[in-house]
Motif scaffolding. Sequence first.
Motif, mmCIF file in Angstrom:
data_model
loop_
_atom_site.group_PDB
_atom_site.id
_atom_site.type_symbol
_atom_site.label_atom_id
_atom_site.label_comp_id
_atom_site.label_asym_id
_atom_site.label_seq_id
_atom_site.Cartn_x
_atom_site.Cartn_y
_atom_site.Cartn_z
ATOM 1 N N PRO A 118 0.823 -1.216 0.000
ATOM 2 C CA PRO A 118 0.000 0.000 0.000
ATOM 3 C C PRO A 118 0.856 1.265 0.000
ATOM 4 O O PRO A 118 1.920 1.319 0.620
ATOM 5 N N ALA A 119 0.383 2.268 -0.698
ATOM 6 C CA ALA A 119 1.043 3.572 -0.699
ATOM 7 C C ALA A 119 0.476 4.411 0.436
ATOM 8 O O ALA A 119 -0.725 4.385 0.707
ATOM 9 N N LEU A 120 1.340 5.144 1.105
ATOM 10 C CA LEU A 120 0.920 6.093 2.133
ATOM 11 C C LEU A 120 1.103 7.496 1.580
ATOM 12 O O LEU A 120 2.212 7.873 1.188
ATOM 13 N N VAL A 121 0.017 8.258 1.539
ATOM 14 C CA VAL A 121 0.074 9.649 1.085
ATOM 15 C C VAL A 121 -0.324 10.542 2.251
ATOM 16 O O VAL A 121 -1.437 10.444 2.768
ATOM 17 N N ILE A 122 0.597 11.375 2.680
ATOM 18 C CA ILE A 122 0.320 12.343 3.741
ATOM 19 C C ILE A 122 -0.145 13.630 3.076
ATOM 20 O O ILE A 122 0.581 14.222 2.265
ATOM 21 N N ILE A 123 -1.356 14.060 3.403
ATOM 22 C CA ILE A 123 -1.950 15.255 2.803
ATOM 23 C C ILE A 123 -2.051 16.329 3.877
ATOM 24 O O ILE A 123 -2.775 16.165 4.867
ATOM 25 N N ASP A 124 -1.316 17.400 3.681
ATOM 26 C CA ASP A 124 -1.307 18.501 4.641
ATOM 27 C C ASP A 124 -2.478 19.429 4.320
ATOM 28 O O ASP A 124 -2.452 20.152 3.320
ATOM 29 N N VAL A 125 -3.507 19.400 5.159
ATOM 30 C CA VAL A 125 -4.702 20.207 4.898
ATOM 31 C C VAL A 125 -4.515 21.655 5.318
ATOM 32 O O VAL A 125 -5.331 22.515 4.968
ATOM 33 N N ARG A 126 -3.456 21.945 6.061
ATOM 34 C CA ARG A 126 -3.162 23.324 6.466
ATOM 35 C C ARG A 126 -1.704 23.639 6.153
ATOM 36 O O ARG A 126 -0.890 23.852 7.053
ATOM 37 N N PRO A 127 -1.355 23.660 4.869
ATOM 38 C CA PRO A 127 0.060 23.872 4.510
ATOM 39 C C PRO A 127 0.528 25.283 4.835
ATOM 40 O O PRO A 127 -0.187 26.259 4.638
ATOM 41 N N ARG A 128 1.736 25.362 5.342
ATOM 42 C CA ARG A 128 2.340 26.658 5.639
ATOM 43 C C ARG A 128 3.275 27.117 4.529
ATOM 44 O O ARG A 128 3.489 28.313 4.348
ATOM 45 N N ASP A 129 3.845 26.164 3.824
ATOM 46 C CA ASP A 129 4.752 26.489 2.729
ATOM 47 C C ASP A 129 4.023 26.341 1.398
ATOM 48 O O ASP A 129 3.076 25.550 1.265
ATOM 49 N N ILE A 130 4.469 27.110 0.414
ATOM 50 C CA ILE A 130 3.888 27.057 -0.916
ATOM 51 C C ILE A 130 4.439 25.833 -1.645
ATOM 52 O O ILE A 130 5.638 25.603 -1.672
ATOM 53 N N GLY A 131 3.548 25.054 -2.217
ATOM 54 C CA GLY A 131 3.980 23.859 -2.937
ATOM 55 C C GLY A 131 2.896 22.799 -2.911
ATOM 56 O O GLY A 131 1.752 23.051 -2.536
ATOM 57 N N ILE A 132 3.257 21.595 -3.316
ATOM 58 C CA ILE A 132 2.307 20.488 -3.353
ATOM 59 C C ILE A 132 2.075 19.983 -1.934
ATOM 60 O O ILE A 132 3.040 19.674 -1.223
ATOM 61 N N PRO A 133 0.823 19.877 -1.493
ATOM 62 C CA PRO A 133 0.553 19.486 -0.101
ATOM 63 C C PRO A 133 0.551 17.977 0.128
ATOM 64 O O PRO A 133 -0.087 17.497 1.064
ATOM 65 N N THR A 134 1.212 17.216 -0.715
ATOM 66 C CA THR A 134 1.201 15.761 -0.588
ATOM 67 C C THR A 134 2.622 15.226 -0.499
ATOM 68 O O THR A 134 3.543 15.737 -1.151
ATOM 69 N N ASP A 135 2.791 14.185 0.313
ATOM 70 C CA ASP A 135 4.046 13.435 0.404
ATOM 71 C C ASP A 135 3.699 11.957 0.333
ATOM 72 O O ASP A 135 2.848 11.478 1.099
ATOM 73 N N ALA A 136 4.337 11.242 -0.570
ATOM 74 C CA ALA A 136 4.031 9.831 -0.796
ATOM 75 C C ALA A 136 5.172 8.954 -0.278
ATOM 76 O O ALA A 136 6.354 9.310 -0.406
ATOM 77 N N TYR A 137 4.804 7.815 0.303
ATOM 78 C CA TYR A 137 5.786 6.894 0.869
ATOM 79 C C TYR A 137 5.373 5.455 0.568
ATOM 80 O O TYR A 137 4.186 5.153 0.421
ATOM 81 N N PHE A 138 6.382 4.583 0.488
ATOM 82 C CA PHE A 138 6.176 3.142 0.422
ATOM 83 C C PHE A 138 7.042 2.489 1.491
ATOM 84 O O PHE A 138 8.163 2.938 1.755
ATOM 85 N N ALA A 139 6.522 1.437 2.102
ATOM 86 C CA ALA A 139 7.268 0.711 3.125
ATOM 87 C C ALA A 139 8.193 -0.300 2.462
ATOM 88 O O ALA A 139 7.784 -1.033 1.561
ATOM 89 N N ILE A 140 9.446 -0.327 2.912
ATOM 90 C CA ILE A 140 10.430 -1.269 2.392
ATOM 91 C C ILE A 140 11.141 -1.938 3.568
ATOM 92 O O ILE A 140 11.114 -1.441 4.696
#
Length: 291
Positions: A118-140
């Motif tokens: 499964p992919a883990l996507v962290i979605i920042d609903v209150r971003p402080r910095d300008i940019g894409i509010p998503t970070d994607a991760y995979f477990a290894i």
Amino acid sequence: MVEVLPTKVVVHPLVLLSVVDHFFRVARNTNKRVVGVLLGQVNGDTVNVANSYALPFEEDEKDSSVWFLDHNYHEAMYDMCKKVNAKEKMVGWYHTGPKLRPSDLEINQLFKRYIPNPALVIIDVRPRDIGIPTDAYFAIEEVHDDGTATTNTFTHLPSAIEAEESEEIGVEHLLRDIKDNIVGTLSTQITDQLDSLKGLHNRLADIHAYLGKVAAGTLPVNHAILYNLQDMFNLLPNLDKKETVAGFAVSTNDELLVVYLSSLVRAVIALHNLIQNKITNREEEKKEDGG
């Protein structure tokens, strides 16, 4: 057989809107995070996240190892989603972080009951910095050189926000509905331009930091990145030539002239409509008085 991990995660606007709605319904004005399931397809080396749904989730704020996720609710929801759209498979899960937490690996192990990676996507609903509010991760599984047992860890993957034509139209209409009408159009344009310049400044700062680390020997040389940077620099105009500077000035003046004339025409039309409206109202009042 070694399973090849995807190299990119694409998130659609519908998912972002659903996650924001989930957060503000459940965890607004709190330090809690919300958790849900991501639906979509795996196309080659790209995970396409097109839909999502929320899950009941609770965790102890003092002890991160104590948490509860209603997997029975997930199984019932997933069965219903498959009946509606069989093409959308479970591809991972999300939470609103905004950063990784110690219990994420345990939660990821729970989702491995349903899909192998499964992919883990962290979605920042209150971003402080300008940019894409998503970070994607995979477990290894991380293998240690000293012969100790392997450990699970997350590896970061690049993520992007992409939309189909129908989604773009929907997002545009939504932005029109939530636009603050008190703020003028000029103010909105200037704010958007400032945000764009801040975003560009952050990207240039990242490039500067990366090149500094490469020059210092901290990071290895990545020729693909350097080739892309060279292509970017080659596209920049040579401002040392007088002809280039003069051409920019002429082009800018022509564009400003069109904007100025358009503003004049709009002002004349608005005044004409105002005067015409007053004349029409006056004639209606005379007819009422005469009648």
